[in-house]
Design an enzyme around this catalytic site. Structure first.
Site, PDB file in Angstrom:
ATOM      1  N   ARG A 173      61.847  19.089  34.660  1.00 35.58           N
ATOM      2  CA  ARG A 173      62.206  19.277  33.251  1.00 35.58           C
ATOM      3  C   ARG A 173      62.285  20.762  32.901  1.00 35.58           C
ATOM      4  NH1 ARG A 173      58.746  18.642  28.202  1.00 35.58           N
ATOM      5  NH2 ARG A 173      60.235  18.295  26.511  1.00 35.58           N
ATOM      6  N   HIS A 217      65.536  22.711  31.328  1.00 33.97           N
ATOM      7  CA  HIS A 217      65.451  23.438  30.062  1.00 33.97           C
ATOM      8  C   HIS A 217      65.779  24.914  30.249  1.00 33.97           C
ATOM      9  CE1 HIS A 217      63.199  20.555  27.194  1.00 33.97           C
ATOM     10  NE2 HIS A 217      63.820  19.855  28.121  1.00 33.97           N
ATOM     11  N   ASN A 227      60.274  22.895  23.637  1.00 37.00           N
ATOM     12  CA  ASN A 227      59.613  23.306  24.875  1.00 37.00           C
ATOM     13  C   ASN A 227      58.091  23.352  24.805  1.00 37.00           C
ATOM     14  OD1 ASN A 227      62.009  23.602  26.264  1.00 37.00           O
ATOM     15  ND2 ASN A 227      62.191  25.793  25.853  1.00 37.00           N
ATOM     16  N   HIS A 230      65.128  11.273  34.089  1.00 30.54           N
ATOM     17  CA  HIS A 230      64.168  10.618  33.199  1.00 30.54           C
ATOM     18  C   HIS A 230      63.366   9.539  33.919  1.00 30.54           C
ATOM     19  CE1 HIS A 230      66.481  11.780  29.256  1.00 30.54           C
ATOM     20  NE2 HIS A 230      65.862  12.791  29.816  1.00 30.54           N
TER      21      HIS A 230
END
Length: 329
Positions: A59, A63, A91, A201
């Site tokens: 993740r 990001h 975040n 995910h």
């Protein structure tokens, strides 16, 4: 005016990115030949102590790449009057930064001043997926034994700018399919990349805040999103609403959330996806067909995911090799 504003926003986002044409899988072959094994050990050591590490690193890389390209700007600390990306609203739930810091220290000990933090994060994300593909109790000894892996192009540079205000560019869990397509297209990523990367995910944990829009006050006529399976919705409400939206309340992304597999896509078709953005993949014929393809074949998903990860991680935008991932030189 609205159309002009949208165009200017798109141009501003695109101006922060460039294609990683100078990247190479053997970039450090002569200057730091053992870099991958050093990083792999840092990731493996952390993951054996905390099973949430692989999802966190994957993740974090995503990001990072979606803001100014894969330049490790997400690793920079806030300083003075500047609030950095890691402290932006999307975040604040990122964690495991210490894994990258530990890897950087080990790499600096072996090859000082050579390897960028951006490359370390890209390699750590790859290793996270490999680790996430292991179910064995002997995980620490099997890091490279049969899981999906790939050669990560290297040669990224680290960025000097990190702004929390720019994290609004990250695709939100409430996005519909049009918003998702636009967000990915701004970064040169296709609809297939969107569907394949959404499969990430399958790892990790989600806080209730990311899907509460689907289980409470959905709209003016119904409290729960009717596209969620009733028993699944009831389970989510029991977990989230009963805890009064406690800060750490949440659920695993899927029942096999520590394993990298194609369960995520199967859940979408069972009406058991967590996010609006997950369910949105079924709202467009092409994305629905791709999701069905990946639900039916783990191999097809894995191949598509690897292709899209390489493409996403090759979006560059940095200028230096940081000595410390938390601060600019």
């Amino acid at each position: 005016m609205a159309a002009m504003s949208a165009l200017l926003t798109s141009l501003l986002i695109l101006s922060n990115f460039s294609l990683g044409t100078s990247l190479s899988s053997n970039y450090y072959a002569k200057t730091c030949p053992n870099v991958e094994s050093v990083i792999r050990k840092a990731v493996r050591d952390a993951a054996t102590r905390d099973k949430k590490v692989p999802a966190a690193l994957l993740r974090m890389h995503f990001h990072d790449c979606f803001i100014r390209g894969c330049d490790a700007s997400v690793l920079l600390d806030s300083k003075g009057k500047n609030t950095a990306e890691k402290d932006g609203p999307p975040n604040v739930s990122l964690h495991a930064f210490y894994v990258i810091d530990n890897a950087k220290k080990a790499v600096e000990a072996a090859c000082p001043g050579i390897v960028s933090c951006a490359d370390i994060l890209a390699l750590a994300a790859r290793d996270a997926v490999v680790l996430g593909s292991k179910r064995s109790m002997f995980l620490m000894f099997l890091v490279q034994s049969g899981g999906p892996s790939w050669d990560v192009p290297k040669g990224r540079k680290d960025g000097r700018t990190s702004k929390a205000s720019e994290t609004i560019q990250l695709p939100a869990p409430t996005f519909n399919i049009s918003q998702l397509q636009q967000s990915f297209a701004h970064r040169g990523l296709s609809l297939e990349d969107l569907v394949a990367l959404s499969g990430g995910h399958t790892l990790g944990f989600s806080h209730c805040s990311s899907f509460k829009n689907r289980i409470h006050n959905f709209n003016s006529t119904t409290d729960v999103d009717p596209s969620i399976h009733p028993s699944f919705a009831a389970s989510l409400r029991s977990t989230c609403l009963a805890k009064n939206n406690a800060k750490n309340a949440g659920v695993p992304m899927d029942p096999s959330s520590t394993s990298f597999d194609n369960t995520y896509y199967k859940l979408i078709f069972q009406q058991k996806a967590l996010f609006s953005s997950d369910k949105a993949l079924l709202d467009f014929p092409k994305s629905k067909n791709l999701a069905m393809k990946f639900a039916s074949s783990k191999d097809a998903f894995t191949k598509a995911f690897i292709k899209s990860m390489i493409k996403m991680s090759s979006i560059t935008g940095g200028q230096e090799v940081r000595k410390d991932c938390k601060v600019v030189n």
